[in-house]
Design a protein around this motif. Structure first.
Motif, mmCIF file in Angstrom:
data_model
loop_
_atom_site.group_PDB
_atom_site.id
_atom_site.type_symbol
_atom_site.label_atom_id
_atom_site.label_comp_id
_atom_site.label_asym_id
_atom_site.label_seq_id
_atom_site.Cartn_x
_atom_site.Cartn_y
_atom_site.Cartn_z
ATOM 1 N N ASP A 206 -75.936 74.542 -72.073
ATOM 2 C CA ASP A 206 -75.067 75.954 -72.218
ATOM 3 C C ASP A 206 -73.629 75.480 -72.475
ATOM 4 O OD1 ASP A 206 -77.569 77.287 -71.692
ATOM 5 O OD2 ASP A 206 -76.752 77.952 -69.806
ATOM 6 N N LEU A 207 -73.400 74.229 -72.063
ATOM 7 C CA LEU A 207 -71.798 73.611 -72.138
ATOM 8 C C LEU A 207 -71.526 73.628 -73.891
ATOM 9 C CD1 LEU A 207 -71.448 71.201 -69.277
ATOM 10 C CD2 LEU A 207 -70.638 73.749 -69.328
ATOM 11 N N ALA A 208 -72.396 73.375 -74.691
ATOM 12 C CA ALA A 208 -72.358 73.161 -76.150
ATOM 13 C C ALA A 208 -72.047 74.312 -76.596
ATOM 14 C CB ALA A 208 -73.517 72.501 -76.534
ATOM 15 N N GLU B 179 -81.059 63.052 -71.176
ATOM 16 C CA GLU B 179 -81.528 64.318 -70.638
ATOM 17 C C GLU B 179 -80.599 65.244 -69.896
ATOM 18 O OE1 GLU B 179 -84.381 62.310 -68.326
ATOM 19 O OE2 GLU B 179 -83.032 62.590 -66.200
ATOM 20 N N VAL B 180 -79.443 64.439 -69.462
ATOM 21 C CA VAL B 180 -78.316 65.418 -69.047
ATOM 22 C C VAL B 180 -77.813 66.294 -69.924
ATOM 23 C CG1 VAL B 180 -75.774 65.214 -68.076
ATOM 24 C CG2 VAL B 180 -77.777 63.276 -67.318
ATOM 25 N N LEU B 181 -77.863 66.039 -71.167
ATOM 26 C CA LEU B 181 -77.209 67.142 -72.242
ATOM 27 C C LEU B 181 -78.186 68.294 -72.197
ATOM 28 C CD1 LEU B 181 -75.649 64.791 -75.072
ATOM 29 C CD2 LEU B 181 -74.433 66.078 -73.124
ATOM 30 N N SER B 182 -79.329 67.777 -72.383
ATOM 31 C CA SER B 182 -80.576 69.093 -72.313
ATOM 32 C C SER B 182 -80.258 69.990 -71.215
ATOM 33 C CB SER B 182 -81.857 68.734 -72.416
ATOM 34 O OG SER B 182 -82.044 67.697 -73.208
ATOM 35 N N ILE C 275 -66.165 65.982 -77.545
ATOM 36 C CA ILE C 275 -67.336 65.878 -78.555
ATOM 37 C C ILE C 275 -68.310 64.589 -78.077
ATOM 38 C CG2 ILE C 275 -67.907 65.173 -80.968
ATOM 39 C CD1 ILE C 275 -64.825 65.697 -81.560
ATOM 40 N N ILE C 276 -69.531 65.033 -78.137
ATOM 41 C CA ILE C 276 -70.651 64.105 -77.804
ATOM 42 C C ILE C 276 -71.616 64.290 -78.977
ATOM 43 C CG2 ILE C 276 -72.181 63.312 -76.196
ATOM 44 C CD1 ILE C 276 -70.640 64.601 -73.893
ATOM 45 N N ASP C 277 -71.896 63.105 -79.689
ATOM 46 C CA ASP C 277 -72.833 63.101 -80.725
ATOM 47 C C ASP C 277 -72.587 64.072 -81.568
ATOM 48 O OD1 ASP C 277 -75.060 62.256 -82.285
ATOM 49 O OD2 ASP C 277 -76.344 63.443 -81.085
ATOM 50 N N HIS D 44 -68.311 68.391 -62.031
ATOM 51 C CA HIS D 44 -68.893 67.306 -62.721
ATOM 52 C C HIS D 44 -69.304 66.186 -61.586
ATOM 53 C CE1 HIS D 44 -68.356 63.222 -64.919
ATOM 54 N NE2 HIS D 44 -69.458 63.833 -65.227
ATOM 55 N N PRO D 45 -70.574 65.619 -61.516
ATOM 56 C CA PRO D 45 -70.754 65.049 -60.393
ATOM 57 C C PRO D 45 -70.011 63.631 -60.779
ATOM 58 C CG PRO D 45 -72.570 65.593 -61.432
ATOM 59 C CD PRO D 45 -71.709 66.262 -62.181
ATOM 60 N N GLY D 46 -69.525 63.135 -61.770
ATOM 61 C CA GLY D 46 -68.734 62.023 -61.919
ATOM 62 C C GLY D 46 -67.129 62.082 -61.636
HETATM 63 C C1 HEM Z 1 -71.274 67.382 -71.516
HETATM 64 C C2 HEM Z 1 -70.671 66.282 -70.733
HETATM 65 C C3 HEM Z 1 -71.054 65.790 -69.335
HETATM 66 C C4 HEM Z 1 -72.003 66.240 -68.671
HETATM 67 C C5 HEM Z 1 -72.667 67.409 -68.656
HETATM 68 C C6 HEM Z 1 -71.955 65.202 -67.413
HETATM 69 C C7 HEM Z 1 -72.908 65.426 -66.407
HETATM 70 C C8 HEM Z 1 -73.165 64.291 -65.357
HETATM 71 C C9 HEM Z 1 -74.194 64.421 -64.402
HETATM 72 C C10 HEM Z 1 -75.212 65.498 -64.169
HETATM 73 C C11 HEM Z 1 -73.890 63.390 -63.665
HETATM 74 C C12 HEM Z 1 -74.646 62.834 -62.393
HETATM 75 C C13 HEM Z 1 -75.472 61.665 -62.790
HETATM 76 C C14 HEM Z 1 -76.625 61.878 -63.643
HETATM 77 O O1 HEM Z 1 -77.519 62.560 -63.506
HETATM 78 O O2 HEM Z 1 -76.640 61.037 -64.645
HETATM 79 C C15 HEM Z 1 -72.752 62.721 -64.156
HETATM 80 C C16 HEM Z 1 -72.238 61.417 -63.527
HETATM 81 C C17 HEM Z 1 -71.169 60.785 -64.017
HETATM 82 N N1 HEM Z 1 -70.424 61.029 -65.414
HETATM 83 FE FE1 HEM Z 1 -70.692 62.928 -66.402
HETATM 84 N N2 HEM Z 1 -71.170 64.218 -67.495
HETATM 85 C C18 HEM Z 1 -70.519 64.489 -68.910
HETATM 86 C C19 HEM Z 1 -69.561 63.702 -69.537
HETATM 87 C C20 HEM Z 1 -69.052 62.470 -69.036
HETATM 88 C C21 HEM Z 1 -68.100 61.732 -69.738
HETATM 89 C C22 HEM Z 1 -67.362 62.193 -70.962
HETATM 90 C C23 HEM Z 1 -67.928 60.678 -68.669
HETATM 91 C C24 HEM Z 1 -67.101 59.495 -68.977
HETATM 92 C C25 HEM Z 1 -65.831 59.553 -69.558
HETATM 93 C C26 HEM Z 1 -68.623 60.946 -67.649
HETATM 94 C C27 HEM Z 1 -68.642 60.009 -66.463
HETATM 95 C C28 HEM Z 1 -69.493 60.193 -65.511
HETATM 96 C C29 HEM Z 1 -69.476 59.405 -64.624
HETATM 97 C C30 HEM Z 1 -68.604 57.998 -64.055
HETATM 98 C C31 HEM Z 1 -70.632 59.797 -63.535
HETATM 99 C C32 HEM Z 1 -71.019 58.958 -62.163
HETATM 100 C C33 HEM Z 1 -71.917 57.856 -62.595
HETATM 101 C C34 HEM Z 1 -73.140 58.030 -61.991
HETATM 102 O O3 HEM Z 1 -73.503 58.904 -61.160
HETATM 103 O O4 HEM Z 1 -74.158 57.532 -62.273
HETATM 104 N N3 HEM Z 1 -69.240 62.185 -67.718
HETATM 105 N N4 HEM Z 1 -72.274 63.458 -65.414
#
Ligand code: HEM
Length: 495
Positions: free
Chosen positions: A72-74, A65-68, A24-26, A39-41
């Protein structure tokens, strides 16, 4: 947009496996099952929040903006809950205090901006967000140049014409689908153009996206000696078919014995847009002084990319002219009087940089305010923010005052009376950008130097803001110029 389906928090809690992984986000439920591996993270962070509310974790690391982008994941929302985070639509104004200049922040009023400026501002923000923002940021990462499709789209919307500032070249041109008439475009419209484009915050990509034409094409339009020839060049550049920029002064040009050509030799180390330009407005040494030529890419013209810490997509290049044959018709202005051409556009060029520098500084203030909510509880952070806001607001107010003078002074008078104030404002704006950049990283910590995630604007700003402090005259030179210009008008009598 999440689907209308609703879930209880209890239901979401049961989706924690590789077969079905929700979070859940927001107050919105995301199905991350297919996304985990992409997931890039990394996958483990998502597994850690499986079935849980990940709002805080998400906003600690990402921009909204990442959520926009991944909407489609919502798959639905939580029963009886409403999302709290505002998702702006393209063109929307920011509701964050001080994120917009006062003229765009109700209930404040402005004597300068009229309906046509507001229409243009809204249309341009929407255009930039829809068509420029994503590609600019993609190119910053990949080093690619702006696509021809985008250049043509900009051309169709009149953005190329608008970049040149007010003038006859805009007459009869439909700007932004009719939001503004070319004839009514004044320096406040010009300010809006520069400030809205700067909000994209991808500095190198923006400079690479035909940034050079603002300086170079002005010289062609104002100093081309043959009306048909200069119209041909202008049409090619306005339509996006050819690209043009300004090259340097360490070049010499010697006339051929028949007087029909110049032979140009020399090099220039730094030239933004150089790798992909078709035309170079070039300062050359001729027998009795400096002259300016329009040189077309061809035999003897070579450009080599230079790696910079600023941006891979700006097209920064080293250019060599090796016995390049240039027709005498390509002379801009008078032979040996090129300084008139070079100096003629300095004020406008500097003023455009000021507009952009203040606007980008404001975007940084906005980032700090949005993401610093908890930090704002600390007085030391509030003090830093107060300083950042004051610098931006003071410079914007000074900019608007100068812009008003520009609207009411013929070009010659501007050169006489505004060169000093513009020089002083430029060094003030870029000095402020330095402080804003420094303080924002100071408050932001490691995220301020991270190229992804929520600190990305701050990282970009810190890497690129210095460019404006040098470009078009270094701060020290401009400060000196400003005071010298003031002394010129100092009363002769003793005081
Ligand atoms: C709908 C859920 C999520 C989506 C669509 C998503 C998407 C992304 C994207 C696109 C990036 C690349 C960096 C950026 O463009 O900001 C990223 C990086 C990252 N995400 Fe997520 N994310 C999600 C949820 C989460 C959650 C819940 C966590 C942590 C608990 C997380 C942790 C990270 C980390 C550690 C990075 C790397 C940090 C960085 O590159 O700045 N993500 N995520």
């Amino acid at each position: 947009m999440a689907s209308a389906k609703t879930f209880t928090r209890e239901e979401v809690r049961s989706h924690t496996t590789d077969e079905s992984l929700y979070c859940i986000i927001d107050s919105t439920v995301y199905d991350l099952t297919e996304f985990v591996d992409a997931h890039p993270g990394g996958e483990s962070v998502l597994r850690q929040v499986a079935g849980r509310d990940a709002t805080t974790a998400f906003y600690n690391l990402h921009r909204h903006e990442v959520l926009s982008k991944y909407r489609d994941l919502a798959i639905g929302t939580i029963e009886n809950e409403k999302p709290q985070v505002i998702t702006p639509k393209p063109g929307d104004l920011s509701p964050v205090p001080y994120a917009e200049p006062l003229w765009l922040s109700p209930p404040f009023r402005s004597p300068y901006f009229k309906d046509s400026h507001r229409r243009q501002q809204r249309a341009l923000r929407e255009f930039a967000q829809k068509y420029l923002y994503e590609e600019a940021w993609k190119n910053e990462a990949s080093g690619e140049y702006t696509s021809q499709e985008t250049i043509e789209r900009m051309s169709k919307a009149g953005l190329m014409h608008m970049r040149m500032g007010p003038g006859k070249h805009l007459h009869g041109v439909e700007l932004l689908g009719g939001a503004v008439k070319g004839e009514e475009y004044d320096y406040f419209h010009d300010l809006v153009s520069a400030q809205e484009m700067a909000r994209i915050m991808a500095r190198g990509a923006q400079d690479g996206n035909m940034g050079g034409m603002t300086i170079g094409l002005t010289a062609v339009l104002n100093f081309g000696n043959d009306p048909v020839w200069k119209q041909k060049i202008a049409d090619e550049v306005f339509s996006g078919k050819k690209k043009l920029y300004v090259a340097g002064l360490r070049t010499t040009a010697t006339k051929t014995p028949d007087g029909k050509h110049y032979i140009v030799n020399g090099t220039k180390k730094w030239i933004t847009n150089g790798t992909f330009c078709d035309y170079f407005v070039t300062g050359v040494k001729t027998d009795k002084g400096l002259s300016v030529l329009l040189i077309e890419r061809g035999e003897g013209v070579e450009t080599k990319p230079i790696k910079t810490s600023y941006s891979p997509t700006a097209g920064t290049a080293y250019i060599t002219f090796d016995n390049v044959k240039v027709p005498v018709e390509n002379l801009l202005g008078r032979e040996n009087k090129g300084i008139e051409v070079i100096l003629s556009n300095f004020n406008h060029e500097r003023w455009v940089m000021i507009c952009a520098s203040i606007s980008a500084s404001r975007k940084i203030v906005e980032s700090r305010l949005v993401f610093g909510k908890r930090l704002i509880d600390q007085p030391v952070i509030r003090l830093k923010l107060a300083k950042m806001i004051s610098l931006v607001e003071a410079n914007q107010a000074w900019l608007e005052t100068i812009t008003y003078q520009m609207c009411h002074m013929p070009y010659k008078q501007q050169a006489r009376h505004l060169a000093g104030p513009i020089a002083l404002l430029k060094q003030s704006a870029t000095g402020a950008a330095h402080e804003v950049a420094d303080e924002s990283v100071q408050i932001w910590g490691g995220r301020g130097i991270t190229q992804t995630g929520m600190g990305k604007y701050i990282e970009m700003f810190n890497r690129t803001y210095k460019f404006d402090a040098i470009l078009g005259g270094a701060e020290e030179v401009l400060a000196d110029l400003g005071v010298r210009q003031a002394m010129r008008d100092f009363p002769k009598a003793m005081l």
